[in-house]
Design a protein around this motif. Structure first.
Motif, mmCIF file in Angstrom:
data_model
loop_
_atom_site.group_PDB
_atom_site.id
_atom_site.type_symbol
_atom_site.label_atom_id
_atom_site.label_comp_id
_atom_site.label_asym_id
_atom_site.label_seq_id
_atom_site.Cartn_x
_atom_site.Cartn_y
_atom_site.Cartn_z
ATOM 1 N N GLY A 632 0.794 -1.226 0.000
ATOM 2 C CA GLY A 632 0.000 0.000 0.000
ATOM 3 C C GLY A 632 0.817 1.262 0.000
ATOM 4 N N ILE A 633 2.167 1.156 0.093
ATOM 5 C CA ILE A 633 2.987 2.371 0.094
ATOM 6 C C ILE A 633 3.571 2.645 -1.280
ATOM 7 N N ASP A 634 3.220 1.835 -2.252
ATOM 8 C CA ASP A 634 3.791 2.016 -3.579
ATOM 9 C C ASP A 634 2.705 2.014 -4.633
ATOM 10 N N VAL A 635 3.017 2.602 -5.760
ATOM 11 C CA VAL A 635 2.091 2.610 -6.888
ATOM 12 C C VAL A 635 2.153 1.257 -7.579
ATOM 13 N N PRO A 636 1.213 0.958 -8.493
ATOM 14 C CA PRO A 636 1.249 -0.336 -9.177
ATOM 15 C C PRO A 636 2.595 -0.602 -9.841
ATOM 16 N N GLU A 637 3.164 -1.750 -9.558
ATOM 17 C CA GLU A 637 4.493 -2.096 -10.037
ATOM 18 C C GLU A 637 4.579 -2.040 -11.558
ATOM 19 N N ASP A 638 3.545 -2.538 -12.228
ATOM 20 C CA ASP A 638 3.577 -2.607 -13.698
ATOM 21 C C ASP A 638 3.535 -1.235 -14.352
ATOM 22 N N ALA A 639 3.044 -0.225 -13.621
ATOM 23 C CA ALA A 639 2.925 1.119 -14.190
ATOM 24 C C ALA A 639 4.097 2.020 -13.804
ATOM 25 N N LYS A 640 5.020 1.527 -13.004
ATOM 26 C CA LYS A 640 6.107 2.374 -12.506
ATOM 27 C C LYS A 640 6.944 3.014 -13.613
ATOM 28 N N PRO A 641 7.416 2.248 -14.627
ATOM 29 C CA PRO A 641 8.233 2.887 -15.679
ATOM 30 C C PRO A 641 7.502 4.031 -16.373
ATOM 31 N N LEU A 642 6.218 3.817 -16.685
ATOM 32 C CA LEU A 642 5.435 4.851 -17.364
ATOM 33 C C LEU A 642 5.247 6.062 -16.447
ATOM 34 N N LEU A 643 4.892 5.826 -15.187
ATOM 35 C CA LEU A 643 4.663 6.927 -14.255
ATOM 36 C C LEU A 643 5.940 7.722 -13.992
ATOM 37 N N THR A 644 7.063 7.020 -13.927
ATOM 38 C CA THR A 644 8.340 7.707 -13.717
ATOM 39 C C THR A 644 8.653 8.613 -14.899
ATOM 40 N N SER A 645 8.475 8.098 -16.121
ATOM 41 C CA SER A 645 8.729 8.884 -17.327
ATOM 42 C C SER A 645 7.814 10.110 -17.381
ATOM 43 N N LEU A 646 6.543 9.909 -17.063
ATOM 44 C CA LEU A 646 5.567 10.997 -17.084
ATOM 45 C C LEU A 646 5.883 12.039 -16.010
ATOM 46 N N SER A 647 6.232 11.583 -14.822
ATOM 47 C CA SER A 647 6.525 12.508 -13.725
ATOM 48 C C SER A 647 7.776 13.335 -13.992
ATOM 49 N N ARG A 648 8.814 12.704 -14.543
ATOM 50 C CA ARG A 648 10.052 13.439 -14.804
ATOM 51 C C ARG A 648 9.850 14.493 -15.896
ATOM 52 N N LYS A 649 9.049 14.194 -16.912
ATOM 53 C CA LYS A 649 8.729 15.175 -17.941
ATOM 54 C C LYS A 649 7.959 16.334 -17.340
ATOM 55 N N ARG A 650 7.022 15.994 -16.446
ATOM 56 C CA ARG A 650 6.246 17.039 -15.774
ATOM 57 C C ARG A 650 7.161 17.920 -14.931
ATOM 58 N N ASP A 651 8.129 17.325 -14.221
ATOM 59 C CA ASP A 651 9.084 18.103 -13.419
ATOM 60 C C ASP A 651 9.802 19.129 -14.287
ATOM 61 N N SER A 652 10.256 18.688 -15.459
ATOM 62 C CA SER A 652 11.003 19.566 -16.365
ATOM 63 C C SER A 652 10.134 20.708 -16.883
ATOM 64 N N LEU A 653 8.919 20.381 -17.323
ATOM 65 C CA LEU A 653 8.011 21.397 -17.841
ATOM 66 C C LEU A 653 7.644 22.414 -16.752
ATOM 67 N N ARG A 654 7.380 21.904 -15.573
ATOM 68 C CA ARG A 654 6.964 22.769 -14.474
ATOM 69 C C ARG A 654 8.086 23.729 -14.066
ATOM 70 N N ARG A 655 9.311 23.227 -14.048
ATOM 71 C CA ARG A 655 10.464 24.049 -13.670
ATOM 72 C C ARG A 655 10.659 25.198 -14.674
ATOM 73 N N LYS A 656 10.589 24.882 -15.963
ATOM 74 C CA LYS A 656 10.788 25.898 -16.990
ATOM 75 C C LYS A 656 9.622 26.890 -17.030
ATOM 76 N N ALA A 657 8.404 26.385 -16.828
ATOM 77 C CA ALA A 657 7.239 27.277 -16.867
ATOM 78 C C ALA A 657 7.272 28.262 -15.700
ATOM 79 N N ARG A 658 7.711 27.832 -14.550
ATOM 80 C CA ARG A 658 7.762 28.715 -13.381
ATOM 81 C C ARG A 658 8.856 29.775 -13.520
ATOM 82 N N SER A 659 9.891 29.461 -14.298
ATOM 83 C CA SER A 659 10.963 30.431 -14.518
ATOM 84 C C SER A 659 10.706 31.297 -15.749
ATOM 85 N N LYS A 660 9.525 31.114 -16.405
ATOM 86 C CA LYS A 660 9.127 31.854 -17.603
ATOM 87 C C LYS A 660 10.076 31.585 -18.784
ATOM 88 N N GLY A 661 10.797 30.470 -18.724
ATOM 89 C CA GLY A 661 11.743 30.200 -19.795
ATOM 90 C C GLY A 661 11.286 29.112 -20.741
#
Length: 842
Positions: A632-661
């Motif tokens: 119960g402390i982890d997300v579905p194991e089979d979806a981890k690679p996809l969720l990691t890829s999606l989250s890291r892309k979101r991190d990058s977009l969010r960082r650049k958008a907040r800096s107006k760059g």
């Protein structure tokens, strides 16, 4: 003797060991008799500590001594344990869960924490008075429903009325026998039993308990049955619950009239019931993560061994026979002969030895006081079967085992003349376990010179109570395990946590506070595991700032060992785990030094994981399981690679958008992690793949404009707050551009969001309310202010006469006479209002 008596008569022991106020007075009376007559009490023989082994310093609260005794198994290589199992005539309820989950916890602690091998035997009672009654009744009600009971089936109205009156006569005798069913619903019961319904005791000056609870149960049953009968009479549809109560009224009536028609040799009538409920019980226990017994014994498979067991007791001159009919005899245990041979009866609860209610309950509902019994307390070893009861051949004729003899015969067969632990619910202490002890000691004690000690340690689990009454089938105040799990009222982990917080000996009362305490502990540990799992996977180097936390950790380990050695004191362990988490959080949130190092975090998390695994809070995981945390402390194991890829892309977009760059070139799609997957894995990942595809599509549809940064932030927030949240995944953003944590949505997170949304709603409602009040306070415009000459000069019309009344609609079509007439009336009305307005102005 005086020391022994002072222990027995200790008030604290009295209160902790009795079930109701009556038992307290009985215990005091017993103490007084002991002091006055100096009756001999057997001394418990402390097992010897093996000289060639180092055992942990465990002390167990032993019902035989009513104190904590050092635990020395007969054979250090293997603990022998016999547990009284279920009587399988109905679904197991939460009261059973209390007994068997608590037993399972102790078994796991001995096996997984102290590293003992444990041979655990549990019986299934599949023939006794309750089972015989229920099986016959179920069989007869089925025959009635299928029209196979002659006149009883042909005139159902008369059968139901007679059954209800018989039920009232037996269980609620204050009600007049000729009371019509509808009149009962209209208040007869509430009037005649108002005292009990108001929560007062039957006997003034006492405390309401099980007897009062049973009367309330009978009232509920009678009311529901009468409602069902009335509904059937007026051709309405009775509720399912009312129909069940109607059956509860019909079954004892049919059994009383037709029990003699049951074939005693047709055991299938009884075994069909018990096999069905044994399977359901096993499924319930596995759902609660209770370990299967090493071996299961059943009464119906032990008839020959039980007969031989009774024969030996008879040969040892501790039993006698009573002739029940022309060919069959019953065999009774001779308590007077047993005690005359220097033995003691009722060693567990001697104060209850003359409690007629408990003695009657021990003999069973089908057993009347047998003519010829030498003492009212003598109990049946073998019962001559009557008509309608299953029977087996014996030297005394056709009969069946007494209730208590089954465990003695089966435990002795599996574990021999002496074993380590015997356990069961506290309600079994007397008469069941006391009778077990007596007949087993009578079986094994051949020289008659000493008190034989068949069991070294007796463990009795406390009750689970509701409103002061124990949860039981006879009181019908229970929730079945299956209902509780299916409805989500409880989870296997949540229920086990509550029992761990309460300890195994103490009774537990189901209250809102108890539920909240268990939920809070679970959420606290859950959040720690989530946080610690992320930190323990950090590649940051260790620091030297963990000394205080490490000292707290060592103390927690020492305190846990001491607590579990102290009669499996799980409440203390649970408290120390909570305190260690608090110490960790303080260190984690400290502004003066860095958070705990990965290695310290990992050490604490591994230890805590081993403890929760030992307690059975993590499915089939063992203390040696390398995976940290619990389910119960982890997300579905089979979806981890996809969720990691999606989250890291979101991190990058969010960082650049907040800096107006951010620019259009940054809006590249999230790559789908290609890998070989099974059909089941693809199915598990599918919802998240849909989210990824939708995110990519929206992302690439954004325009490179002045609002791009705002649009990107809205998209990343929607991904976190809606898309993934709805799939029970939460992206927890962190400071300093650290990657977001990918974690499951917990109860705490849901509660926090619901609270935030509630406050937002209240704020919005307050704002609207304020605006509305402001509008109401503002002066209303005078309707006469509008000039009648211009009131219709709008785009709705294209031509007007000299007074400003429309003649054509917006498309140039002439208005009808009726339309012009209506507009003229409105014009005249407004003209008068405008003239009044102008006059006010003068």
């Amino acid at each position: 003797m005086s020391v022994r008596l002072s222990i027995i008569c200790n008030v604290r022991s009295i209160i902790s060991q009795t079930r109701v106020g009556k038992a307290i007075s009985l215990q005091f009376a017993y103490c007084q008799r002991m002091m006055a007559t100096a009756v001999r009490q057997p001394e418990w023989q402390q097992p010897k500590e093996p000289s060639d082994s180092k055992l942990p310093p465990i002390k167990i609260y032993n019902s035989l001594t009513r104190s904590k005794n050092p635990f020395y198994p007969i054979n250090p290589e293997q603990i022998t344990w016999y547990a009284c199992g279920p009587t399988v005539y109905d679904d197991a309820h939460l009261g059973h869960a209390r007994n068997y989950v608590s037993t399972d916890i102790i078994r796991r602690v001995l096996r997984d924490y102290f590293k003992f091998k444990v041979r655990y035997i549990q019986n299934v009672t599949d023939v006794d008075d309750k089972i015989i009654l229920r099986a016959r009744q179920k069989h007869l009600i089925n025959e009635l429903n299928h029209g196979r009971l002659g006149a009883f089936s042909e005139d159902l109205t008369s059968t139901r009325t007679s059954a209800l009156r018989a039920y009232l006569r037996k269980n609620l005798p204050k009600i007049q026998e000729d009371t019509a069913p509808l009149a009962i619903v209209e208040g007869t019961l509430a009037k005649d039993y108002s005292t009990v319904l108001e929560g007062q005791p039957l006997v003034p000056g006492t405390v309401a308990g099980d007897k009062e609870a049973k009367i309330k149960m009978h009232i509920r049953t009678a009311l529901a049955a009468s409602r069902a009968m009335h509904a059937i009479e007026v051709k309405a549809e009775p509720s399912p619950g009312d129909l069940v109560s109607l059956e509860d009224v019909l079954m004892p009536y049919l059994d009383d009239k037709l029990k003699n028609t049951i074939d005693s040799k047709d055991h299938s009538i009884f075994t069909n019931l018990t096999r069905f409920y044994e399977k359901r019980y096993t499924a319930d226990m596995r759902a609660l993560n209770v370990l299967d017994p090493d071996e299961i014994t059943r009464v119906t498979e032990y008839d020959k061994e039980i007969v031989a067991f009774v024969e030996r007791i008879e040969q040892n001159q501790f039993a006698y026979t009573i002739k029940e009919d022309s060919s069959n005899k019953s065999v009774y245990f001779d308590i007077k002969a047993f005690e005359a041979a220097n033995n003691s009866y009722a060693r567990l609860e001697p104060w209850n030895r003359n409690d007629t209610d408990l003695l009657a309950d021990g003999e069973g509902a089908l057993s009347k006081d047998a003519t010829g019994k030498r003492s009212a307390a003598d109990f049946a070893l073998w019962k001559a079967s009557k008509a309608g009861e299953p029977s087996w051949p014996s030297p005394w004729g056709e009969g069946r085992p007494g209730w208590h003899i089954e465990c003695s015969a089966m435990a002795s067969d599996k574990l021999g003349k002496k074993f380590d632990i015997h356990s069961g619910g506290i309600d079994l202490a007397f008469p069941h376990h006391d009778n077990e002890l007596a007949q087993s000691e009578a079986y094994w004690n051949n020289d008659h010179d000493h008190q034989y000690q068949w069991v070294n340690y007796f463990l009795h689990m406390g009750h689970l109570s509701i409103a002061g009454s124990k949860m039981s089938k006879s009181l019908k105040n229970f929730t079945t395990i299956k209902e509780a799990l299916d409805r989500g009222t409880w989870t296997p982990r949540g229920l086990r946590i509550v029992f761990l917080l309460g300890g195994w000996r103490e009774g537990i009362e189901i209250t809102d506070a108890m539920v909240r305490e268990g939920s809070a502990w679970e959420e606290r540990v859950n959040n720690f595991f989530i946080k610690a799992k992320d930190i323990s996977e950090d590649t940051r180097k260790d620091t030297e700032g963990d000394q205080d936390l490490l000292e707290s950790f060592e103390k927690a380990k020492d305190d846990t060992f001491a607590a579990l050695c102290n009669s499996f004191d799980t409440p203390t362990v649970m408290r120390r785990i909570s305190e260690l988490i608090s110490d960790y959080n303080i260190a984690y949130n400290s502004a003066d030094k860095p958070p705990p190092s990965p290695s310290t975090t990992l050490s604490i998390t591994r230890w805590m994981t081993s403890v929760v695994n030992t307690f059975g809070l993590n499915g089939t995981a063992t203390p040696e399981d390398p995976k940290i945390g619990w389910s119960g402390i982890d997300v579905p194991e089979d979806a981890k690679p996809l969720l990691t890829s999606l989250s890291r892309k979101r991190d990058s977009l969010r960082r650049k958008a907040r800096s107006k760059g951010i620019t259009k070139q940054d809006l590249t799609p999230v790559p789908y992690p290609e890998r070989t997957m099974t059909e089941a894995q693809l199915k598990s990942e599918a919802p998240f793949k849909g989210i990824l595809e939708s995110f990519n599509k929206t992302l690439q549809g954004l325009n490179d404009s002045q609002t791009l940064a705002k649009d990107v932030l809205q998209l990343t927030d929607r991904l976190r707050d809606t898309d993934l949240w709805d799939k029970d995944v939460y992206l927890e953003d962190r400071d300093n551009d650290a990657p977001a944590l990918i974690r499951p949505v917990t109860k705490e997170l849901r509660a926090a969001r619901e609270e935030k949304e509630r406050r937002a709603r209240e704020k919005e409602e307050a704002k609207l309310k304020k605006e509305q009040a402001k509008k109401e306070e503002a002066p209303k415009p005078d309707k006469g202010e509008q000039d009648h000459m211009t009131m219709f000069r709008t785009e709705e019309y294209s031509a007007w006469d000299a007074d400003g009344i429309p003649t054509k609609d917006k498309d140039g079509e002439e208005l009808t006479k009726s339309r012009r007439k209506k507009l003229g009336k409105d014009w005249e009305k407004q003209k008068k209002a405008h003239e009044v307005f102008l006059a006010k102005g003068k």
